[in-house]
Design a protein around this motif. Structure first.
Motif, PDB file in Angstrom:
ATOM      1  N   SER A 106       0.834  -1.214   0.000  1.00  0.00           N
ATOM      2  CA  SER A 106       0.000   0.000   0.000  1.00  0.00           C
ATOM      3  C   SER A 106       0.860   1.252   0.000  1.00  0.00           C
ATOM      4  CB  SER A 106      -0.917   0.010   1.219  1.00  0.00           C
ATOM      5  OG  SER A 106      -1.837  -1.049   1.143  1.00  0.00           O
ATOM      6  N   THR A 107       1.896   1.262   0.826  1.00  0.00           N
ATOM      7  CA  THR A 107       2.799   2.414   0.889  1.00  0.00           C
ATOM      8  C   THR A 107       3.543   2.594  -0.424  1.00  0.00           C
ATOM      9  OG1 THR A 107       3.051   2.087   3.277  1.00  0.00           O
ATOM     10  CG2 THR A 107       4.726   3.430   2.173  1.00  0.00           C
ATOM     11  N   ALA A 108       3.995   1.498  -1.021  1.00  0.00           N
ATOM     12  CA  ALA A 108       4.721   1.572  -2.296  1.00  0.00           C
ATOM     13  C   ALA A 108       3.837   2.162  -3.391  1.00  0.00           C
ATOM     14  CB  ALA A 108       5.214   0.187  -2.698  1.00  0.00           C
ATOM     15  N   ILE A 109       2.593   1.703  -3.467  1.00  0.00           N
ATOM     16  CA  ILE A 109       1.666   2.225  -4.479  1.00  0.00           C
ATOM     17  C   ILE A 109       1.423   3.717  -4.233  1.00  0.00           C
ATOM     18  CG2 ILE A 109      -0.735   2.137  -5.288  1.00  0.00           C
ATOM     19  CD1 ILE A 109      -0.532  -0.950  -4.902  1.00  0.00           C
ATOM     20  N   GLU A 110       1.254   4.081  -2.986  1.00  0.00           N
ATOM     21  CA  GLU A 110       1.053   5.490  -2.637  1.00  0.00           C
ATOM     22  C   GLU A 110       2.259   6.330  -3.084  1.00  0.00           C
ATOM     23  OE1 GLU A 110      -0.544   7.968   1.245  1.00  0.00           O
ATOM     24  OE2 GLU A 110       0.370   6.006   1.547  1.00  0.00           O
ATOM     25  N   HIS A 111       3.481   5.836  -2.850  1.00  0.00           N
ATOM     26  CA  HIS A 111       4.697   6.553  -3.250  1.00  0.00           C
ATOM     27  C   HIS A 111       4.817   6.671  -4.768  1.00  0.00           C
ATOM     28  CE1 HIS A 111       6.594   7.306   0.593  1.00  0.00           C
ATOM     29  NE2 HIS A 111       6.397   6.052   0.949  1.00  0.00           N
ATOM     30  N   ILE A 112       4.439   5.626  -5.485  1.00  0.00           N
ATOM     31  CA  ILE A 112       4.496   5.682  -6.956  1.00  0.00           C
ATOM     32  C   ILE A 112       3.525   6.739  -7.470  1.00  0.00           C
ATOM     33  CG2 ILE A 112       3.966   4.409  -9.086  1.00  0.00           C
ATOM     34  CD1 ILE A 112       5.022   1.881  -7.639  1.00  0.00           C
ATOM     35  N   LEU A 113       2.312   6.739  -6.936  1.00  0.00           N
ATOM     36  CA  LEU A 113       1.323   7.727  -7.364  1.00  0.00           C
ATOM     37  C   LEU A 113       1.769   9.150  -7.026  1.00  0.00           C
ATOM     38  CD1 LEU A 113      -1.936   5.796  -6.382  1.00  0.00           C
ATOM     39  CD2 LEU A 113      -1.034   6.173  -8.689  1.00  0.00           C
ATOM     40  N   GLU A 114       2.336   9.341  -5.839  1.00  0.00           N
ATOM     41  CA  GLU A 114       2.822  10.671  -5.438  1.00  0.00           C
ATOM     42  C   GLU A 114       4.001  11.126  -6.298  1.00  0.00           C
ATOM     43  OE1 GLU A 114       3.792  10.349  -1.295  1.00  0.00           O
ATOM     44  OE2 GLU A 114       1.688  10.379  -0.669  1.00  0.00           O
ATOM     45  N   SER A 115       4.858  10.199  -6.701  1.00  0.00           N
ATOM     46  CA  SER A 115       6.049  10.537  -7.489  1.00  0.00           C
ATOM     47  C   SER A 115       5.725  10.809  -8.947  1.00  0.00           C
ATOM     48  CB  SER A 115       7.073   9.404  -7.405  1.00  0.00           C
ATOM     49  OG  SER A 115       7.528   9.260  -6.090  1.00  0.00           O
ATOM     50  N   ASN A 116       4.547  10.461  -9.385  1.00  0.00           N
ATOM     51  CA  ASN A 116       4.161  10.611 -10.786  1.00  0.00           C
ATOM     52  C   ASN A 116       2.789  11.276 -10.899  1.00  0.00           C
ATOM     53  OD1 ASN A 116       6.366   8.855 -12.203  1.00  0.00           O
ATOM     54  ND2 ASN A 116       5.678   7.649 -10.456  1.00  0.00           N
ATOM     55  N   PRO A 117       2.623  12.470 -10.351  1.00  0.00           N
ATOM     56  CA  PRO A 117       1.296  13.091 -10.309  1.00  0.00           C
ATOM     57  C   PRO A 117       0.738  13.478 -11.675  1.00  0.00           C
ATOM     58  CG  PRO A 117       2.955  14.671  -9.634  1.00  0.00           C
ATOM     59  CD  PRO A 117       3.642  13.337  -9.782  1.00  0.00           C
ATOM     60  N   ASN A 118       1.587  13.663 -12.650  1.00  0.00           N
ATOM     61  CA  ASN A 118       1.128  14.079 -13.979  1.00  0.00           C
ATOM     62  C   ASN A 118       0.884  12.915 -14.932  1.00  0.00           C
ATOM     63  OD1 ASN A 118       1.310  16.759 -13.159  1.00  0.00           O
ATOM     64  ND2 ASN A 118       3.463  16.865 -13.724  1.00  0.00           N
ATOM     65  N   ILE A 119       1.016  11.708 -14.422  1.00  0.00           N
ATOM     66  CA  ILE A 119       0.821  10.526 -15.260  1.00  0.00           C
ATOM     67  C   ILE A 119      -0.363   9.739 -14.716  1.00  0.00           C
ATOM     68  CG2 ILE A 119       1.857   8.384 -16.098  1.00  0.00           C
ATOM     69  CD1 ILE A 119       4.603   9.641 -15.582  1.00  0.00           C
ATOM     70  N   HIS A 120      -1.282   9.370 -15.605  1.00  0.00           N
ATOM     71  CA  HIS A 120      -2.397   8.513 -15.170  1.00  0.00           C
ATOM     72  C   HIS A 120      -1.896   7.069 -15.148  1.00  0.00           C
ATOM     73  CE1 HIS A 120      -6.240   6.650 -14.657  1.00  0.00           C
ATOM     74  NE2 HIS A 120      -6.012   5.923 -15.738  1.00  0.00           N
ATOM     75  N   LEU A 121      -1.848   6.496 -13.967  1.00  0.00           N
ATOM     76  CA  LEU A 121      -1.414   5.112 -13.817  1.00  0.00           C
ATOM     77  C   LEU A 121      -2.628   4.246 -13.501  1.00  0.00           C
ATOM     78  CD1 LEU A 121       1.789   5.720 -11.685  1.00  0.00           C
ATOM     79  CD2 LEU A 121       1.667   5.193 -14.115  1.00  0.00           C
ATOM     80  N   PRO A 122      -2.732   3.081 -14.137  1.00  0.00           N
ATOM     81  CA  PRO A 122      -3.907   2.219 -13.919  1.00  0.00           C
ATOM     82  C   PRO A 122      -3.805   1.400 -12.636  1.00  0.00           C
ATOM     83  CG  PRO A 122      -2.430   1.189 -15.472  1.00  0.00           C
ATOM     84  CD  PRO A 122      -1.818   2.526 -15.115  1.00  0.00           C
ATOM     85  N   ILE A 123      -3.434   2.059 -11.564  1.00  0.00           N
ATOM     86  CA  ILE A 123      -3.258   1.386 -10.280  1.00  0.00           C
ATOM     87  C   ILE A 123      -3.882   2.263  -9.203  1.00  0.00           C
ATOM     88  CG2 ILE A 123      -0.991   2.410  -9.830  1.00  0.00           C
ATOM     89  CD1 ILE A 123      -0.100  -0.359  -8.800  1.00  0.00           C
TER      90      ILE A 123
END
Length: 159
Positions: free
Chosen positions: A94-111
């Motif tokens: 959960s933390t890893a997914i949160e960090h990925i989303l925070e690190s890539n705010p301008n990219i729509h990720l399907p996660i």
């Protein structure tokens, strides 16, 4: 990667999860795919630095900078190899997914960040990750691979 290999791995999941947990497995598969693509781009960037005459030590430091990546940047704390060594696997995912989303705010990720929305225990999660480990995704062939995964996700049986 061969489509048959993906089908074999997914068939092994059938006994481990039910339909209610397929979102978690989907996130785990996407997480692995993002990490594989990141690792590929990271290696290309590092080789480019080395070809330009930058020493190995400096190249290792430079490849940790977000600005060099075109697709997605995965922070050290959210990388697949870091996650495999975590003590509390669910919280770490959960933390890893949160960090990925925070690190890539301008990219729509399907996660999606979904803390505590599944009932898969840590032992089963580690088994799922071990199965996923054999999957080595490549950005250029993911469309065919993902079709197989999506089909499987739609066909998961209740256990």
């Amino acid at each position: 990667m061969r489509i048959e290999t993906i089908k074999e791995v997914l068939a092994k999941y059938d006994g481990l999860i039910n339909k209610a947990n397929k979102s978690f497995v989907r996130n785990l598969l996407i997480f692995k795919y993002l990490n594989d693509c990141f690792d590929q781009e990271r290696n290309i960037i590092k080789q480019d630095f080395l070809i330009r005459g930058i020493c190995e030590v400096e190249a290792k430091q430079l490849i940790e900078e977000h600005a060099y990546y075109n697709v997605v940047f995965i922070p050290v704390c959210a990388r697949w190899n870091t996650l495999k060594q975590a003590s509390n696997i669910h919280e770490s995912i959960s933390t890893a997914i949160e960090h990925i989303l925070e690190s890539n705010p301008n990219i729509h990720l399907p996660i999606k960040y979904e803390n505590g929305t599944n009932d898969i225990d840590d032992f089963t999660t580690i088994a799922l990750m071990t199965l996923i480990e054999v999957l080595q995704f490549e950005a250029i062939v993911i469309q065919e691979e993902w079709k197989v995964i999506e089909h499987w996700l739609n066909e998961v049986k209740d256990v």
